[in-house]
Write a protein that holds these residues in place. Sequence first.
Motif, PDB file in Angstrom:
ATOM      1  N   TYR A  53       0.821  -1.216   0.000  1.00  9.27           N
ATOM      2  CA  TYR A  53       0.000   0.000   0.000  1.00  9.27           C
ATOM      3  C   TYR A  53       0.851   1.261   0.000  1.00  9.27           C
ATOM      4  N   THR A  74      -5.263   6.503   0.889  1.00 15.61           N
ATOM      5  CA  THR A  74      -4.550   5.224   0.977  1.00 15.61           C
ATOM      6  C   THR A  74      -4.953   4.375  -0.223  1.00 15.61           C
ATOM      7  N   GLY A  90      -2.436  -1.046  10.505  1.00 16.99           N
ATOM      8  CA  GLY A  90      -3.479  -0.830  11.507  1.00 16.99           C
ATOM      9  C   GLY A  90      -2.897  -0.197  12.760  1.00 16.99           C
ATOM     10  N   GLU A 100     -11.892   9.447  13.464  1.00 20.33           N
ATOM     11  CA  GLU A 100     -11.430   9.600  12.071  1.00 20.33           C
ATOM     12  C   GLU A 100     -12.579   9.234  11.126  1.00 20.33           C
ATOM     13  N   TYR A 102     -13.217   7.693   7.200  1.00 18.40           N
ATOM     14  CA  TYR A 102     -12.727   7.120   5.948  1.00 18.40           C
ATOM     15  C   TYR A 102     -13.885   7.204   4.933  1.00 18.40           C
ATOM     16  N   HIS A 161      -0.056   8.048  15.976  1.00 15.97           N
ATOM     17  CA  HIS A 161      -0.321   6.667  15.567  1.00 15.97           C
ATOM     18  C   HIS A 161       0.394   5.706  16.509  1.00 15.97           C
ATOM     19  N   TYR A 163       1.383   2.204  16.667  1.00 16.09           N
ATOM     20  CA  TYR A 163       1.528   0.927  15.944  1.00 16.09           C
ATOM     21  C   TYR A 163       1.998  -0.181  16.887  1.00 16.09           C
TER      22      TYR A 163
END
Length: 188
Positions: A53, A74, A90, A100, A102, A161, A163
């Motif tokens: 991606y 994305t 993710g 958020e 999308y 973020h 992760y």
Amino acid sequence: MTSMIEPSVAVRLDTAELRGECVSTSQRAIADLAGIFRDEAARGALPGETPVYRVQVWAPTPENTPGGLAWGSTFIQPGKVGDEYFMTRGHFHARRDRAEFYVTVQGEGGLILMDEQRKVRCEWMRPGSVHYIPGHTAHRAANTGSSVLAFLAAWNIDAGHDYETIARHGFAARLREVAGAPALICEP
Ligand code: PAN
Ligand code: ZN
């Protein structure tokens, strides 16, 4: 009279591609996604440079600007690692209460959502679908189709973020192909 101003960023509504000087791009290939997919051997068997991606981000203000927003696109390639669809790493937002949006532009997929009690749900992503990701909810998109899955996102610039939590504990369910169709399968 003052003159009209040309906006600095534009989005193509048929592809989700962003254009503008201040748009940054990052790429994730199979080699960058160790430990993300269920079948590490299948991941290792794919060429490391296989693109999975690409993310474009427009951050009009510095990170941590209270009240600031970020906007991004994305693009997830079609493909699978074993029976698991290509997907994003993710994350939770580092500031857990940050939500958020999308919006799917092209392709077909699933948005996997997991709350802090590890309860998972999955929403279909199809052109035009709008997804509200509440705070305290980890999110990951997977491409279940045979063409690129592209979506727009808007979030608070100070969300950050996380992760790490996903790297350590993963999601409680995965989107896998079972008998030719996507199925959300709980992890043992
Ligand atoms: C999105 C994601 C993007 C890539 O912009 O960052 O889809 O996914 P990962 O960040 O999990 O690799 C978003 O959710 N921003 O907050
Ligand atoms: Zn996010």
